[in-house]
Write a protein that holds these residues in place. Sequence first.
Motif, PDB file in Angstrom:
ATOM      1  N   GLN A 184       0.811  -1.225   0.000  1.00 31.92           N
ATOM      2  CA  GLN A 184       0.000   0.000   0.000  1.00 31.92           C
ATOM      3  C   GLN A 184       0.842   1.272   0.000  1.00 31.92           C
ATOM      4  O   GLN A 184       0.306   2.360  -0.041  1.00 31.92           O
ATOM      5  N   PHE A 185       2.172   1.113   0.076  1.00 33.33           N
ATOM      6  CA  PHE A 185       3.009   2.318   0.023  1.00 33.33           C
ATOM      7  C   PHE A 185       4.268   2.043  -0.804  1.00 33.33           C
ATOM      8  O   PHE A 185       5.386   2.082  -0.300  1.00 33.33           O
ATOM      9  N   PRO A 186       4.082   1.777  -2.103  1.00 34.11           N
ATOM     10  CA  PRO A 186       5.234   1.474  -2.968  1.00 34.11           C
ATOM     11  C   PRO A 186       6.223   2.637  -3.075  1.00 34.11           C
ATOM     12  O   PRO A 186       7.377   2.429  -3.432  1.00 34.11           O
ATOM     13  N   GLN A 187       5.779   3.859  -2.744  1.00 38.22           N
ATOM     14  CA  GLN A 187       6.676   5.015  -2.780  1.00 38.22           C
ATOM     15  C   GLN A 187       7.475   5.169  -1.494  1.00 38.22           C
ATOM     16  O   GLN A 187       8.259   6.111  -1.363  1.00 38.22           O
ATOM     17  N   GLY A 188       7.230   4.286  -0.544  1.00 38.18           N
ATOM     18  CA  GLY A 188       8.015   4.323   0.681  1.00 38.18           C
ATOM     19  C   GLY A 188       7.182   4.533   1.927  1.00 38.18           C
ATOM     20  O   GLY A 188       6.162   5.230   1.910  1.00 38.18           O
TER      21      GLY A 188
END
Length: 614
Positions: A184-188
Amino acid sequence: MANKFNSGDNRTRRSVSIFIVAGLCCFFYLLGAWQRSGFGKGDSIAVEMTKSGENCNILTNLNFETHHGGEAGIIDDFDSKVKTYNPCHPRYTDYTPCQDQARAMTFPRENMIYRERHCPPQEEKLHCLVPAPNGYVTPFPWPKSRDYVPYANAPYKSLTVEKAIQNWIQYEGNVFRFPGGGTQFPQGADKYIDQLASVIPIENGTVRTALDTGCGVASWGAYLWKRNVVAMSFAPRDSHEAQVQFALERGVPAVIGVLGTIKMPYPSRAFDMAHCSRCLIPWGANGGIYMKEVDRVLRPGGYWVLSGPPINWKTNYKAWQRPREELQEEQRQIEETAKVLCWEKKSEKGETAIWQKKTDAVSCRASQENSGATFCKSEDPDDVWYKKMEQCITPYNNANRDKSSSGGLKPFPKRLYAVPPRIASGSVSGVSVESYLEDNREWKKHVSAYKKINKIIDSGRYRNIMDMSAGLGGFAAALHSHKFWVMNVVPTIAETNTLGVIYERGLIGIYHDWCEAFSTYPRTYDLIHANGVFSLYKDKCNFEDILLEMDRILRPEGAVILRDEVDVLVKVKKMIAGMRWDSKLMDHEDGPLVPEKILVAVKQYWVGNSTSTR
């Protein structure tokens, strides 16, 4: 003439002998008085131990004698032979006795029963040393360990393929790299936590303890650490091989666990925040029983974060490849259960929704009764070990009495030494405010002695620390540092249930019975502390089983500090002599007259290509 000379010589020798004896008597009298005075306690021991601790090669020379060598001889006379424990077969390198895959498959799959704890009977327990894999190395120090794990320590590449586009984990040469992403947070995780912090007071110490259900490789907990929030993460041992092992190799608190049919091994009102990021838990199913279990462990005023399906299903149902009607019904069930639990929805943005558990016990009770909710009848909501989850709501009664909502606790780190609400209200049997304060003073003294014995405790060499019998959390509080965390274990047979107090101090922990294996992978702790554990379990289970379990979960070259009665430690010292541990039995910091002693040990480095059995 010769007789006269000899007579004079004898008188001179007698005079010298008397002088020497008198001098020695005076010296030992002064020495005893000095030891009892409290000055310089343990200094001679500290000097020798710290010398051997240079260059991080700690306790390499542990062969010195205790003041109680005589007693040891008497105790050991009945059986002088030391039993040698051989290595297990290399196939047991990642053996988790109570979550063994072969045994799990013999249990029903409904409600995740097969992923719960199923421990081997006594006759099936291993009586050998679980080996490290070939090439095993000491993990990187924190914070580098957050981002890198040596491949040899957990050689499993499946997640690098399965979760490639989600930024969970990447294989680079001889290490795994963790970019900090998640489903749910591939950007970090950092950006994701910033989003949560716009609603939840993460930065000011109000939120200190968090629960991450279905944690993956625990990047959420890893990135919360720098914000002074400590997360207890759990996930099952399933097809995502080694996710909890990766979390612990990274230096993030985690255990193997699942929401199935058994209550979570945590006390009521423990966590300031609970979190699920696409954790695949059916929150709305079975009458919302899993949400009710989260409600039990969530402090009034605490937050629940749900990220992923079914939140924002209208936009995402095609991407999720699930029917609109199914997702709509799932969210309806979640919203209904949250309302019954008296959780207020604070935010829904994108695929993330945040609820807050209300603190007003009176108004909540009234609305819950009007909705026809069933309340749990158990008088002790902390009695959870192997107890089935119930279709009921844990009442606010005790929470209201203890005033242990987020508003009743000081922000961290003030919370660490403030009097916990459970103690202030008299809820913990046998523990008064005065005894709590005295316990803190004692553990500050004990930990000060430990730091003299093992000079590198504060160096960053140890990241994952366990206290096997944590009491009021005094050891962890006195040791507190950003360099490490402590898993505070409260034995299920302890005379007083103190785990709720530990959480109110802003620390984390778990219930456990040391007659069984702990819910973790091998080699996951750098330092293990045990105060009175062997005396506690003296007539309950075999010392051998406890020691072999300690060996399983301790890293090669990891350290152990045992504090117990001298007769118990002499027996333990003899057993670990056959376990590839180096050890020293030492006096209490208050001197040799105190019957309680300290046994310090270091596990030798060896790997799975050694001669093995079974």
